[in-house]
Design a protein around this motif. Sequence first.
Motif, PDB file in Angstrom:
ATOM      1  N   GLY A   4      -8.788  16.019  28.136  1.00 39.85           N
ATOM      2  CA  GLY A   4      -8.440  16.366  26.938  1.00 39.85           C
ATOM      3  C   GLY A   4      -8.646  15.232  25.775  1.00 39.85           C
ATOM      4  N   ALA A   5      -7.908  14.202  25.853  1.00 36.91           N
ATOM      5  CA  ALA A   5      -7.726  13.220  24.831  1.00 36.91           C
ATOM      6  C   ALA A   5      -7.261  11.880  25.299  1.00 36.91           C
ATOM      7  CB  ALA A   5      -6.557  13.787  23.781  1.00 36.91           C
ATOM      8  N   SER A   6      -7.701  11.058  24.913  1.00 34.52           N
ATOM      9  CA  SER A   6      -7.301   9.628  25.349  1.00 34.52           C
ATOM     10  C   SER A   6      -6.045   9.099  24.862  1.00 34.52           C
ATOM     11  CB  SER A   6      -8.358   8.526  24.779  1.00 34.52           C
ATOM     12  OG  SER A   6      -8.138   8.230  23.393  1.00 34.52           O
ATOM     13  N   PRO A   7      -5.327   8.237  25.458  1.00 36.18           N
ATOM     14  CA  PRO A   7      -3.993   7.505  24.881  1.00 36.18           C
ATOM     15  C   PRO A   7      -4.136   7.108  23.666  1.00 36.18           C
ATOM     16  CG  PRO A   7      -4.522   6.814  27.213  1.00 36.18           C
ATOM     17  CD  PRO A   7      -5.616   7.518  26.789  1.00 36.18           C
ATOM     18  N   GLU A   8      -5.303   6.455  23.187  1.00 35.97           N
ATOM     19  CA  GLU A   8      -5.637   6.179  21.854  1.00 35.97           C
ATOM     20  C   GLU A   8      -5.460   7.291  20.883  1.00 35.97           C
ATOM     21  OE1 GLU A   8      -6.401   3.007  24.665  1.00 35.97           O
ATOM     22  OE2 GLU A   8      -7.295   5.088  24.446  1.00 35.97           O
ATOM     23  N   GLN A   9      -6.144   8.372  21.191  1.00 34.09           N
ATOM     24  CA  GLN A   9      -6.084   9.562  20.034  1.00 34.09           C
ATOM     25  C   GLN A   9      -4.667  10.109  20.072  1.00 34.09           C
ATOM     26  OE1 GLN A   9      -9.189  11.766  22.708  1.00 34.09           O
ATOM     27  NE2 GLN A   9     -10.248  11.959  20.670  1.00 34.09           N
ATOM     28  N   ILE A  10      -4.118  10.493  20.886  1.00 30.68           N
ATOM     29  CA  ILE A  10      -2.675  10.836  21.033  1.00 30.68           C
ATOM     30  C   ILE A  10      -1.924   9.696  20.125  1.00 30.68           C
ATOM     31  CG2 ILE A  10      -0.739  11.434  22.245  1.00 30.68           C
ATOM     32  CD1 ILE A  10      -2.697  12.402  24.572  1.00 30.68           C
ATOM     33  N   ALA A  11      -1.790   8.516  20.497  1.00 26.60           N
ATOM     34  CA  ALA A  11      -1.136   7.773  19.776  1.00 26.60           C
ATOM     35  C   ALA A  11      -1.508   7.700  18.120  1.00 26.60           C
ATOM     36  CB  ALA A  11      -1.368   6.391  20.157  1.00 26.60           C
ATOM     37  N   GLY A  12      -2.785   7.740  17.875  1.00 29.43           N
ATOM     38  CA  GLY A  12      -3.340   8.029  16.678  1.00 29.43           C
ATOM     39  C   GLY A  12      -2.415   9.186  15.805  1.00 29.43           C
ATOM     40  N   TRP A  13      -2.537  10.387  16.532  1.00 34.38           N
ATOM     41  CA  TRP A  13      -1.977  11.489  16.073  1.00 34.38           C
ATOM     42  C   TRP A  13      -0.323  11.286  15.824  1.00 34.38           C
ATOM     43  CZ3 TRP A  13      -4.373  14.919  20.458  1.00 34.38           C
ATOM     44  CH2 TRP A  13      -5.849  14.830  20.161  1.00 34.38           C
ATOM     45  N   LEU A  14       0.259  10.667  16.826  1.00 35.23           N
ATOM     46  CA  LEU A  14       1.875  10.554  16.616  1.00 35.23           C
ATOM     47  C   LEU A  14       1.977   9.308  15.470  1.00 35.23           C
ATOM     48  CD1 LEU A  14       2.744  10.393  20.520  1.00 35.23           C
ATOM     49  CD2 LEU A  14       3.842  12.028  18.696  1.00 35.23           C
ATOM     50  N   ALA A  15       1.006   8.195  15.278  1.00 29.66           N
ATOM     51  CA  ALA A  15       1.302   7.430  14.228  1.00 29.66           C
ATOM     52  C   ALA A  15       1.172   7.917  12.989  1.00 29.66           C
ATOM     53  CB  ALA A  15       0.339   6.256  14.285  1.00 29.66           C
ATOM     54  N   GLU A  16       0.165   8.861  12.731  1.00 25.77           N
ATOM     55  CA  GLU A  16       0.186   9.617  11.464  1.00 25.77           C
ATOM     56  C   GLU A  16       1.199  10.345  11.004  1.00 25.77           C
ATOM     57  OE1 GLU A  16      -2.960  12.847   9.228  1.00 25.77           O
ATOM     58  OE2 GLU A  16      -3.357  12.297  11.285  1.00 25.77           O
ATOM     59  N   ALA A  17       1.890  11.149  12.270  1.00 28.77           N
ATOM     60  CA  ALA A  17       3.099  11.984  11.964  1.00 28.77           C
ATOM     61  C   ALA A  17       4.156  11.234  11.624  1.00 28.77           C
ATOM     62  CB  ALA A  17       3.311  12.784  13.392  1.00 28.77           C
ATOM     63  N   LEU A  18       4.356   9.864  12.433  1.00 25.07           N
ATOM     64  CA  LEU A  18       5.332   9.247  12.075  1.00 25.07           C
ATOM     65  C   LEU A  18       5.340   8.562  10.779  1.00 25.07           C
ATOM     66  CD1 LEU A  18       7.830   7.442  12.854  1.00 25.07           C
ATOM     67  CD2 LEU A  18       6.484   5.754  13.752  1.00 25.07           C
ATOM     68  N   GLU A  19       4.281   8.040  10.266  1.00 21.49           N
ATOM     69  CA  GLU A  19       4.004   7.544   8.926  1.00 21.49           C
ATOM     70  C   GLU A  19       4.255   8.423   7.717  1.00 21.49           C
ATOM     71  OE1 GLU A  19       1.005   3.891   7.511  1.00 21.49           O
ATOM     72  OE2 GLU A  19       0.221   5.749   8.301  1.00 21.49           O
ATOM     73  N   GLY A  21       5.385  11.751   8.027  1.00 23.63           N
ATOM     74  CA  GLY A  21       6.512  12.841   8.248  1.00 23.63           C
ATOM     75  C   GLY A  21       5.979  14.126   8.468  1.00 23.63           C
ATOM     76  N   ASN A  22       4.673  14.366   8.537  1.00 22.35           N
ATOM     77  CA  ASN A  22       4.114  15.739   8.599  1.00 22.35           C
ATOM     78  C   ASN A  22       3.969  15.944  10.374  1.00 22.35           C
ATOM     79  OD1 ASN A  22       3.374  16.283   6.187  1.00 22.35           O
ATOM     80  ND2 ASN A  22       1.370  15.110   6.504  1.00 22.35           N
ATOM     81  N   PRO A  23       4.507  17.037  10.807  1.00 20.90           N
ATOM     82  CA  PRO A  23       4.865  17.532  12.064  1.00 20.90           C
ATOM     83  C   PRO A  23       3.468  17.414  13.016  1.00 20.90           C
ATOM     84  CG  PRO A  23       5.084  19.455  10.919  1.00 20.90           C
ATOM     85  CD  PRO A  23       4.904  18.388   9.890  1.00 20.90           C
ATOM     86  N   LEU A  24       3.372  17.092  14.206  1.00 27.13           N
ATOM     87  CA  LEU A  24       2.185  17.045  15.004  1.00 27.13           C
ATOM     88  C   LEU A  24       2.256  18.385  15.673  1.00 27.13           C
ATOM     89  CD1 LEU A  24      -0.048  15.711  16.343  1.00 27.13           C
ATOM     90  CD2 LEU A  24       1.443  14.635  18.008  1.00 27.13           C
ATOM     91  N   ALA A  25       1.156  19.070  15.769  1.00 29.10           N
ATOM     92  CA  ALA A  25       0.974  20.653  16.209  1.00 29.10           C
ATOM     93  C   ALA A  25       0.949  20.215  17.933  1.00 29.10           C
ATOM     94  CB  ALA A  25      -0.360  21.033  15.624  1.00 29.10           C
ATOM     95  N   PRO A  26       1.079  21.106  18.648  1.00 30.03           N
ATOM     96  CA  PRO A  26       0.928  21.024  20.048  1.00 30.03           C
ATOM     97  C   PRO A  26      -0.282  20.169  20.572  1.00 30.03           C
ATOM     98  CG  PRO A  26       1.775  22.972  19.673  1.00 30.03           C
ATOM     99  CD  PRO A  26       1.525  22.512  18.226  1.00 30.03           C
ATOM    100  N   LEU A  27      -0.205  19.441  21.471  1.00 30.66           N
ATOM    101  CA  LEU A  27      -1.470  18.603  21.883  1.00 30.66           C
ATOM    102  C   LEU A  27      -2.680  19.785  22.572  1.00 30.66           C
ATOM    103  CD1 LEU A  27       0.038  15.555  23.471  1.00 30.66           C
ATOM    104  CD2 LEU A  27      -0.804  15.863  21.112  1.00 30.66           C
TER     105      LEU A  27
END
Length: 237
Positions: A4-19, A21-27
């Motif tokens: 479904g998604a690579s570690p890099e993609q998931i890391a990108g989503w989490l990094a955007e949420a961390l930077e 402050g917007n929540p990350l929707a379910p993967l």
Amino acid sequence: MSSGASPEQIAGWLAEALETGNPLAPLPAGAEPAGVAEGVHVAALVLASLGLVPCGLRFAPGPDGAMLAGPVLEGRLLPDGAAVALATARHAAVAPGVMGVLAEDLPAEADGGLPAFSALHPILDVSAWRLRDRPGSPGLAAADLSGHGFIVAGRGKCGMVAGPLPVGMAPAGAKRRPQTLDAAAALLAAARAARLAGGLPRGAVLAAVLGPSVAPAEGQEIVAGLGALGRVRAAFR
């Protein structure tokens, strides 16, 4: 990673949420890290993508109650009495703990005893998530920095040796009901996790949660007392 998604993609989503402050929707289905090791790898990618270097290691319970080791970020270390905006700490929970500042390098090795600390601090550990929903698996929790929100640290005590402490936490003005908890054992477990993760340099911090957490309410002040180690408080806005 199963699919479904690579570690890099998931890391990108989490990094955007961390930077942002917007929540990350379910993967997407099948995209969650398959276990803690994969989650730790994703967390490392998150920090690398944002140019963040951990200043220590935090050892705290994950979603299933098992302890998770994660990074401590210098910008999320707050002084005693700090105000924490609940809007910046999604699914916040606060727990008492202890934090030691390493007096010497902690090398990478299979085992070892309790390291030497230049100071010990009482802390309030405020866990939080970048995820819209609380993580349902240890792997996803590890990917989201193992729930690192903020650490509010009280005044450090030099020359104090970690050991059993009467630990109590309650809203300001309420009676605390201390229970004796072993700070040395908690810090030793955190040190073992740090050794297995590659070690830490002198001056880095080891933070370990000691007691159960509570969900803070807006306008509330939480105080923790850790015997001879002292007290620490945080306000929630």
